[in-house]
Design an enzyme around this catalytic site. Structure first.
Site, PDB file in Angstrom:
ATOM      1  CB  SER A 144      -0.937   0.008   1.214  1.00 23.78           C
ATOM      2  OG  SER A 144      -0.231  -0.227   2.408  1.00 23.78           O
ATOM      3  CD  GLU A 185      -7.486  -5.434   1.728  1.00 19.74           C
ATOM      4  OE1 GLU A 185      -6.357  -5.967   1.684  1.00 19.74           O
ATOM      5  OE2 GLU A 185      -7.710  -4.281   1.312  1.00 19.74           O
TER       6      GLU A 185
HETATM    7  O1  KIV Z   1      -0.492  -3.384   1.627  1.00 22.44           O
HETATM    8  C1  KIV Z   1      -1.159  -3.336   2.664  1.00 22.44           C
HETATM    9  O2  KIV Z   1      -1.193  -2.335   3.396  1.00 22.44           O
HETATM   10  C2  KIV Z   1      -1.941  -4.519   3.021  1.00 22.44           C
HETATM   11  C3  KIV Z   1      -2.963  -4.351   4.102  1.00 22.44           C
HETATM   12  C4  KIV Z   1      -4.122  -3.628   3.556  1.00 22.44           C
HETATM   13  C5  KIV Z   1      -3.335  -5.635   4.710  1.00 22.44           C
HETATM   14  O3  KIV Z   1      -1.791  -5.527   2.439  1.00 22.44           O
END
Ligand code: KIV
Length: 276
Positions: free
Chosen positions: A50, A187
């Site tokens: 992310s 998720e």
């Molecule tokens: O990349 C991320 O932050 C994640 C979370 C949303 C679990 O995979």
């Protein structure tokens, strides 16, 4: 001296599931954030891909590279030396041959000193999970809304909303567990589906938008502290408004420079220069 909390371990998170004690995970992407997360005594830091959106300004996780992940995971490790750190394997790094998967996960372990890696997907990637576990690399799975597959899913939408896809998710969770994953992130799925998975698998489930029945919860740092711009998904709870405070501070700084109120006498060196 204050007692430093002990770094979380894989047996530790398994024990938490057995004891019914919730596991707390939060993302972090740099040393400053990681140090705060460690001070807050959060069990696990996730260096999520992310970071593509939160830090690098992309509109998805797809452009994030292994070099990006190594770079940010190193910074997180420096900021939080005593916290368990799980690092995402980014898009297309575990879909080629097994050797490539192990080599790239190995970079996260050896260059960034990660404690584990996270991979998105179920039965389709079990050979990769098995190879990593056999190589001594702990793996966390990730099912439900898997953001690297956003182009297939047609957007960030709740998954497993019907019996067929809920059963498929259950099968994937069992496959990931059998392949040797030590935990699985769930998720954006209905709470009732997450409950069924949590009650069925022996490994901990860590939910994000997966409701109250998971063994733990994970959120994104920027969402929790209020640094995210624009709309947020329903499952996000914002605990502070740092973005608003930062904007107020930046405007005040600009105004004081323009009006020559900064720097004032308290913020400069009024030292007379002595003769040599
Ligand atoms: O990349 C991320 O932050 C994640 C979370 C949303 C679990 O995979």
């Amino acid at each position: 001296m204050p007692q430093q909390p002990k770094k979380q371990t894989i047996p530790g998170v398994h024990a938490k599931k057995l004891q019914g004690s919730p596991i707390v995970m939060l993302t972090a992407y740099d040393a400053t954030q990681a140090a705060l997360v460690q001070k807050a005594e959060i069990d696990i830091i996730l260096v999520g891909d992310s970071l593509g959106m939160t830090v690098l300004g992309y509109d998805s996780t797809v452009p994030v590279t292994i070099d990006d992940m190594v770079h940010h995971a190193k910074a997180v490790r420096h900021g939080a030396p005593d916290t368990m750190v799980v690092v995402d394997m980014p898009f297309l790094t575990y879909h080629q041959n097994i050797e490539t998967t192990v080599r790239l996960a190995g970079r996260l372990m050896q260059e960034a000193h990660a404690d584990a890696v996270k991979l998105e997907g179920g039965a389709a990637i079990v050979t990769h999970i098995k190879a990593l576990v056999q190589a001594g690399i702990p793996v966390c799975g990730h099912l439900g809304l898997t953001p690297q597959a956003v182009l297939h899913m047609g957007g960030y939408k709740v998954q497993a909303k019907d019996v067929v896809s809920a059963d498929q998710l259950m099968d994937d969770a069992l496959a990931v567990e059998q392949a040797g994953a030590f935990a699985v992130v769930l998720e954006c799925i209905p709470s009732v589906v997450a409950k069924r998975v949590t009650e069925t698998v022996r490994i901990p489930t860590i939910g994000i938008g997966a409701g109250e029945f998971c063994d733990g919860q994970v959120l994104v740092f920027h969402d929790v502290v209020g640094l995210t711009q624009g709309s947020r998904p329903k499952f996000v709870k914002q605990y502070a408004a740092l973005g608003d405070s930062a904007l107020d501070a930046l405007k005040a700084y600009r105004d004081e420079v323009v009006s020559r109120r900064f720097p004032d006498l308290d913020h400069q060196y009024n030292i007379s220069i002595s003769e040599p």
